[in-house]
Design a protein around this motif. Structure first.
Motif, PDB file in Angstrom:
ATOM      1  N   ASN A 110     -12.687   5.938 -11.307  1.00  0.00           N
ATOM      2  CA  ASN A 110     -12.473   4.836 -10.376  1.00  0.00           C
ATOM      3  C   ASN A 110     -11.426   5.212  -9.334  1.00  0.00           C
ATOM      4  OD1 ASN A 110     -10.990   1.960  -9.767  1.00  0.00           O
ATOM      5  ND2 ASN A 110     -13.164   1.690 -10.220  1.00  0.00           N
ATOM      6  N   PHE A 111     -11.554   4.658  -8.126  1.00  0.00           N
ATOM      7  CA  PHE A 111     -10.590   4.932  -7.060  1.00  0.00           C
ATOM      8  C   PHE A 111      -9.166   4.537  -7.440  1.00  0.00           C
ATOM      9  CE2 PHE A 111     -13.218   5.176  -2.850  1.00  0.00           C
ATOM     10  CZ  PHE A 111     -13.729   6.390  -3.288  1.00  0.00           C
ATOM     11  N   ALA A 112      -9.009   3.656  -8.426  1.00  0.00           N
ATOM     12  CA  ALA A 112      -7.666   3.236  -8.830  1.00  0.00           C
ATOM     13  C   ALA A 112      -6.817   4.427  -9.262  1.00  0.00           C
ATOM     14  CB  ALA A 112      -7.753   2.221  -9.966  1.00  0.00           C
ATOM     15  N   HIS A 113      -7.456   5.484  -9.761  1.00  0.00           N
ATOM     16  CA  HIS A 113      -6.707   6.661 -10.208  1.00  0.00           C
ATOM     17  C   HIS A 113      -6.056   7.403  -9.031  1.00  0.00           C
ATOM     18  CE1 HIS A 113      -8.065   6.500 -14.391  1.00  0.00           C
ATOM     19  NE2 HIS A 113      -9.251   6.133 -13.914  1.00  0.00           N
ATOM     20  N   ALA A 114      -6.600   7.262  -7.844  1.00  0.00           N
ATOM     21  CA  ALA A 114      -6.040   7.938  -6.672  1.00  0.00           C
ATOM     22  C   ALA A 114      -4.837   7.187  -6.105  1.00  0.00           C
ATOM     23  CB  ALA A 114      -7.103   8.099  -5.590  1.00  0.00           C
ATOM     24  N   ASP A 115      -4.663   5.936  -6.490  1.00  0.00           N
ATOM     25  CA  ASP A 115      -3.546   5.121  -6.006  1.00  0.00           C
ATOM     26  C   ASP A 115      -2.323   5.418  -6.862  1.00  0.00           C
ATOM     27  OD1 ASP A 115      -1.979   3.219  -4.749  1.00  0.00           O
ATOM     28  OD2 ASP A 115      -2.818   1.538  -5.884  1.00  0.00           O
ATOM     29  N   GLY A 116      -1.712   6.565  -6.619  1.00  0.00           N
ATOM     30  CA  GLY A 116      -0.652   7.048  -7.480  1.00  0.00           C
ATOM     31  C   GLY A 116       0.550   6.132  -7.589  1.00  0.00           C
ATOM     32  N   ASN A 117       0.950   5.514  -6.477  1.00  0.00           N
ATOM     33  CA  ASN A 117       2.142   4.657  -6.519  1.00  0.00           C
ATOM     34  C   ASN A 117       1.806   3.197  -6.771  1.00  0.00           C
ATOM     35  OD1 ASN A 117       1.025   3.974  -4.065  1.00  0.00           O
ATOM     36  ND2 ASN A 117       2.960   4.017  -2.927  1.00  0.00           N
ATOM     37  N   GLY A 118       0.520   2.859  -6.890  1.00  0.00           N
ATOM     38  CA  GLY A 118       0.120   1.517  -7.295  1.00  0.00           C
ATOM     39  C   GLY A 118       0.252   0.435  -6.250  1.00  0.00           C
ATOM     40  N   ASP A 119       0.367   0.792  -4.949  1.00  0.00           N
ATOM     41  CA  ASP A 119       0.573  -0.233  -3.926  1.00  0.00           C
ATOM     42  C   ASP A 119      -0.732  -0.815  -3.384  1.00  0.00           C
ATOM     43  OD1 ASP A 119      -0.371   1.882  -2.451  1.00  0.00           O
ATOM     44  OD2 ASP A 119       1.276   1.906  -0.996  1.00  0.00           O
ATOM     45  N   GLY A 120      -1.871  -0.357  -3.882  1.00  0.00           N
ATOM     46  CA  GLY A 120      -3.142  -0.913  -3.445  1.00  0.00           C
ATOM     47  C   GLY A 120      -3.756  -0.201  -2.254  1.00  0.00           C
ATOM     48  N   VAL A 121      -3.120   0.878  -1.797  1.00  0.00           N
ATOM     49  CA  VAL A 121      -3.653   1.650  -0.669  1.00  0.00           C
ATOM     50  C   VAL A 121      -3.515   3.136  -1.005  1.00  0.00           C
ATOM     51  CG1 VAL A 121      -3.473   2.182   1.791  1.00  0.00           C
ATOM     52  CG2 VAL A 121      -2.958  -0.125   0.980  1.00  0.00           C
ATOM     53  N   VAL A 122      -4.566   3.913  -0.801  1.00  0.00           N
ATOM     54  CA  VAL A 122      -4.473   5.358  -0.997  1.00  0.00           C
ATOM     55  C   VAL A 122      -4.023   5.979   0.324  1.00  0.00           C
ATOM     56  CG1 VAL A 122      -5.675   7.475  -1.620  1.00  0.00           C
ATOM     57  CG2 VAL A 122      -6.311   5.311  -2.708  1.00  0.00           C
ATOM     58  N   GLY A 123      -2.837   6.580   0.313  1.00  0.00           N
ATOM     59  CA  GLY A 123      -2.272   7.138   1.543  1.00  0.00           C
ATOM     60  C   GLY A 123      -1.319   8.272   1.231  1.00  0.00           C
ATOM     61  N   LEU A 124      -0.471   8.608   2.192  1.00  0.00           N
ATOM     62  CA  LEU A 124       0.433   9.750   2.056  1.00  0.00           C
ATOM     63  C   LEU A 124       1.421   9.575   0.905  1.00  0.00           C
ATOM     64  CD1 LEU A 124       1.216  10.507   5.820  1.00  0.00           C
ATOM     65  CD2 LEU A 124      -0.295  11.781   4.287  1.00  0.00           C
ATOM     66  N   LEU A 125       1.810   8.324   0.619  1.00  0.00           N
ATOM     67  CA  LEU A 125       2.756   8.093  -0.472  1.00  0.00           C
ATOM     68  C   LEU A 125       2.192   8.533  -1.813  1.00  0.00           C
ATOM     69  CD1 LEU A 125       4.246   4.603   0.491  1.00  0.00           C
ATOM     70  CD2 LEU A 125       5.275   6.854   0.822  1.00  0.00           C
ATOM     71  N   ASP A 126       0.876   8.517  -1.945  1.00  0.00           N
ATOM     72  CA  ASP A 126       0.263   8.938  -3.208  1.00  0.00           C
ATOM     73  C   ASP A 126       0.341  10.447  -3.390  1.00  0.00           C
ATOM     74  OD1 ASP A 126      -0.617   6.289  -4.070  1.00  0.00           O
ATOM     75  OD2 ASP A 126      -1.919   6.393  -2.323  1.00  0.00           O
ATOM     76  N   PHE A 127       0.394  11.199  -2.291  1.00  0.00           N
ATOM     77  CA  PHE A 127       0.614  12.641  -2.398  1.00  0.00           C
ATOM     78  C   PHE A 127       2.051  12.921  -2.844  1.00  0.00           C
ATOM     79  CE2 PHE A 127      -2.928  12.589   0.723  1.00  0.00           C
ATOM     80  CZ  PHE A 127      -3.820  13.386   0.028  1.00  0.00           C
ATOM     81  N   ILE A 128       2.989  12.053  -2.432  1.00  0.00           N
ATOM     82  CA  ILE A 128       4.378  12.206  -2.876  1.00  0.00           C
ATOM     83  C   ILE A 128       4.473  11.934  -4.373  1.00  0.00           C
ATOM     84  CG2 ILE A 128       6.715  11.282  -2.649  1.00  0.00           C
ATOM     85  CD1 ILE A 128       6.101  10.735   0.288  1.00  0.00           C
TER      86      ILE A 128
END
Length: 394
Positions: A110-128
């Protein structure tokens, strides 16, 4: 009692509204009925909330139990997607309470796994988040499935444009370009691999992926994690946005150690040091693995011998100095004997200067015009050639 009930109902209404997406009204006849209703309602809330949750380990975008370079193509593929944020509570770990997103990767998670910081948006913060979590595991760990590859495949990794790397000795440097030979018509959306080398052979080893074909248009990202002898690399497009075919993957920059005596006790002597690209995973825009043959590159190290006065003089004749080094502007090359050829190669393996000269003792390098990085400078005369590294800074 009314005050406590009001607090409970308000909290339960929040859970129902935010956790399950519904709400309802109710009436209570008496305390006994209320007690039974509370037990049933709590079970109902838990069932609804859990049915919408998915277990997420921050940074582990491919959901295999380990945060590593193979998560990068997943985060990139989901880049820009929006879904329900995790319910973060003080007593809950970094993972929080996740919920399923509407979309999933073609390979399953599920795409939820890509939301690393849990803010509801997959973006640069998830790479951090990925960078901070790199190497962490949440068992059980499922190994990444790599495709079987025919070594004779037309899809392959090519080091140094297929040419042999010139022998190197102490303090000399080399920039070895890496190319992914993938024909047009084959989409590529992301990749990940590991580079291995012998850290005892090099005082500096750096993989520079700037300018790689997958992200050079600005619509992608590359990241790496380094440890002694290992460079783990991930590259990805942003979204389902593949490029066609292959291209330049980056450059491996190496500077040989100073103490060749400790490495090679006898002189003259040589050894082969290998840079190995392994565990390569290339995926297309459907996350289907693309079988690409890997390869290694040999770096021949040598310790010059002093068998005759002529050979010793030849070694001295080819030595030179660069100053200032590091350089913030132009740099001067000076030697005690004349040379007749000079070449400079940039961090990407491109020749930025190559010139034949007539028995000169010094040469001004226009390094003030070059981008920052480690450059390989080599001169030649009738007795042979010598090289050294120039660090250009800004």
């Amino acid at each position: 009692m009314k005050k406590n009930l009001s607090f409970f109902f308000d909290k339960m209404h929040y859970l129902l509204l935010h956790g399950a997406g519904i709400a309802f009204t109710f009436t209570i006849e008496n305390e006994r009925t209320m007690s039974k209703w509370l037990i049933i309602s709590l079970l109902f809330v838990n069932v609804i909330a859990l049915s919408g949750q998915v277990e997420v380990f921050p940074g582990d975008a491919n959901a295999n139990g380990r945060v590593d370079q193979y998560d990068i193509p997943y985060i990139g593929y989901a880049y820009g997607q929006v879904g329900p944020s995790r319910i973060m509570q003080e007593e809950v770990t970094l993972a929080g309470v996740p919920q399923d997103w509407a979309a999933s990767f073609p390979s399953g998670p599920n795409f939820a796994h890509a939301d690393g910081n849990g803010d509801g948006v997959v973006g640069l913060l998830d790479f951090i988040t990925w960078s901070n979590q790199f190497g962490m595991e949440m068992p059980p760990v499922t190994p990444v499935s790599l495709p079987e590859v025919n070594p004779a495949s037309a899809l392959s990794v090519v080091w140094n444009n297929g040419e042999v790397v010139a022998p190197l000795t102490s303090n000399e440097s080399v920039s070895i370009p890496l190319h992914f030979s993938i024909p047009e018509g084959q989409p590529v959306n992301g990749l990940a691999f590991r580079l291995r080398y012998r850290p005892s052979h090099f005082q500096m080893a750096q993989f520079d992926a700037a300018g790689n074909w997958l992200t050079s248009d600005g619509d992608g990202i590359f990241l790496q994690h380094t440890a002694p002898g290992i460079v783990d690399v991930g590259m990805t497009r942003f979204g389902n946005n593949p490029v066609d075919g292959g291209g330049a993957g980056g450059v491996m920059n190496l500077v040989i150690i100073t103490d060749m005596v400790g490495l090679l006790e006898a002189a003259p002597d040589t050894l082969i040091s290998w840079v190995v690209l392994e565990q390569l995973l290339v995926v297309d825009n459907t996350f289907t693995p693309v079988a690409v043959a890997t390869d290694s590159v040999a770096v021949k190290l040598y310790r010059p011998g002093n068998t005759t006065p002529v050979e010793e003089a030849a070694g001295q004749a080819l030595s030179f100095q660069l100053f200032p080094n590091p350089s913030l502007g132009d740099c001067q090359l000076v030697t005690s004997v004349p040379f007749n050829w000079i070449q400079v190669v940039d961090p990407l393996g491109r020749v930025v200067l190559q010139q034949e000269v007539k028995d000169v003792f010094d040469f001004r390098l226009p390094s003030g015009q070059w981008p920052p990085g480690i450059y390989s400078v080599r001169i030649r005369n009738e007795t042979g050639d010598r090289g050294s590294a120039l660090l250009v800074q800004r």
